[in-house]
Design an enzyme around this catalytic site. Structure first.
Site, mmCIF file in Angstrom:
data_model
loop_
_atom_site.group_PDB
_atom_site.id
_atom_site.type_symbol
_atom_site.label_atom_id
_atom_site.label_comp_id
_atom_site.label_asym_id
_atom_site.label_seq_id
_atom_site.Cartn_x
_atom_site.Cartn_y
_atom_site.Cartn_z
ATOM 1 N N HIS A 113 0.800 -1.229 0.000
ATOM 2 C CA HIS A 113 0.000 0.000 0.000
ATOM 3 C C HIS A 113 0.835 1.282 0.000
ATOM 4 O O HIS A 113 0.289 2.362 0.230
ATOM 5 C CB HIS A 113 -0.975 0.015 1.180
ATOM 6 C CG HIS A 113 -1.927 -1.125 1.169
ATOM 7 N ND1 HIS A 113 -1.878 -2.142 2.106
ATOM 8 C CD2 HIS A 113 -2.938 -1.446 0.324
ATOM 9 C CE1 HIS A 113 -2.824 -3.017 1.846
ATOM 10 N NE2 HIS A 113 -3.483 -2.636 0.769
ATOM 11 N N ALA A 165 5.718 3.018 8.866
ATOM 12 C CA ALA A 165 4.392 2.704 8.345
ATOM 13 C C ALA A 165 3.445 3.886 8.539
ATOM 14 O O ALA A 165 3.426 4.519 9.596
ATOM 15 C CB ALA A 165 3.833 1.470 9.044
ATOM 16 N N ARG A 188 15.223 8.985 14.607
ATOM 17 C CA ARG A 188 16.484 8.426 15.105
ATOM 18 C C ARG A 188 17.445 8.261 13.947
ATOM 19 O O ARG A 188 17.048 8.266 12.774
ATOM 20 C CB ARG A 188 16.280 7.080 15.795
ATOM 21 C CG ARG A 188 15.633 6.017 14.932
ATOM 22 C CD ARG A 188 15.669 4.646 15.556
ATOM 23 N NE ARG A 188 16.993 4.069 15.527
ATOM 24 C CZ ARG A 188 17.229 2.769 15.713
ATOM 25 N NH1 ARG A 188 16.223 1.942 15.961
ATOM 26 N NH2 ARG A 188 18.450 2.295 15.670
#
Length: 241
Positions: A113, A165, A188
């Site tokens: 997706h 995500a 990070r």
């Protein structure tokens, strides 16, 4: 059906049929397709426009409910379109839409997706036509885009970077970091002391990997019979632990 009950020779025939479909129907729609593609269920992969160029050793996956779509739509002819490097993974449901230039470098991974676009497709004030500005998107080597993330126009994502995500990437992201959120921000940095192994590093030796995969499949399908496979299709039973 939990376990693949096809005999090995049936599985190989299935691969040959998929390869035939790729050569007959998919490859002619592409400006280029490199050697050793691994394309699963190519009839669920939709191509529109061009140029669309794909490098070697690509893993391109289609799925019944997650069609993979690569689209180039532009009135101009002098565009890069979609250019995908070597050893790239494109998962089911990925959409890549280019009006000018989307470049995906070697060993990038796009999770299910993912949506990548280099255009807004409609102007803010004139919504009858696409905007005239020519943007581009660049994913540098070994970028990993997480499930359902969106990469917007004008963005460059640096080498080895991971996009979380569901993130929405609206501006450049540097190399060797993890970015997440809407809009995506660096959360990070990757450890510079740790070695990063890319898909090209792992799968670059085609002959060796072919033998490894063939041996693994033979072992996995060992003992399967044609009658047992047909029976599992007609009346699947509960798998024994």
């Amino acid at each position: 059906m939990i376990r693949d009950k096809r005999p090995y020779y049936i599985k190989q025939a299935w691969y040959r049929f998929q390869n035939f479909y790729v050569r007959r129907y998919l490859a002619p729609q592409l400006s280029a397709l490199g050697p050793h593609p691994y394309i699963i269920k190519p009839w669920y992969i939709e191509l529109f426009g061009g140029p669309i160029c794909i490098g070697s050793h690509v893993t391109l996956l289609g799925c019944t409910d997650k069609r993979t779509r690569l689209t180039v739509w532009s009135e101009r002819k002098d565009i890069d379109g979609i250019r995908i490097g070597d050893h790239v993974l494109i998962s089911p449901g990925v959409r890549i839409s280019a009006a000018n230039s989307i470049r995906i470098a070697d060993s990038c991974m796009l999770a299910s997706h993912t949506y990548i676009t280099d255009s807004d497709w409609h102007g803010i004030y004139d919504r009858s036509l696409p905007p005239r500005t020519r943007s581009k998107v660049v994913l540098e080597e070994n970028v990993w885009i997480g499930d359902s993330a969106i990469v917007c126009k004008g963005v460059t994502i640096g080498k080895n970077t991971i996009i979380g995500a569901g993130a929405v990437v609206t501006c450049d992201i540097p190399a060797n970091v993890v970015a997440a959120g809407n809009p995506a921000r660096v959360i990070r940095e990757l450890d510079p002391a740790r070695e990063i192994i890319t898909r090209k590093d792992r799968y670059g030796d085609t002959e060796k990997m072919t033998k490894v995969l063939e041996t693994a499949e033979k072992n996995c399908l060992e003992g399967n019979t044609l009658s047992g496979w047909i029976r599992s299709l007609i009346a699947p039973g509960r798998e024994q632990p």
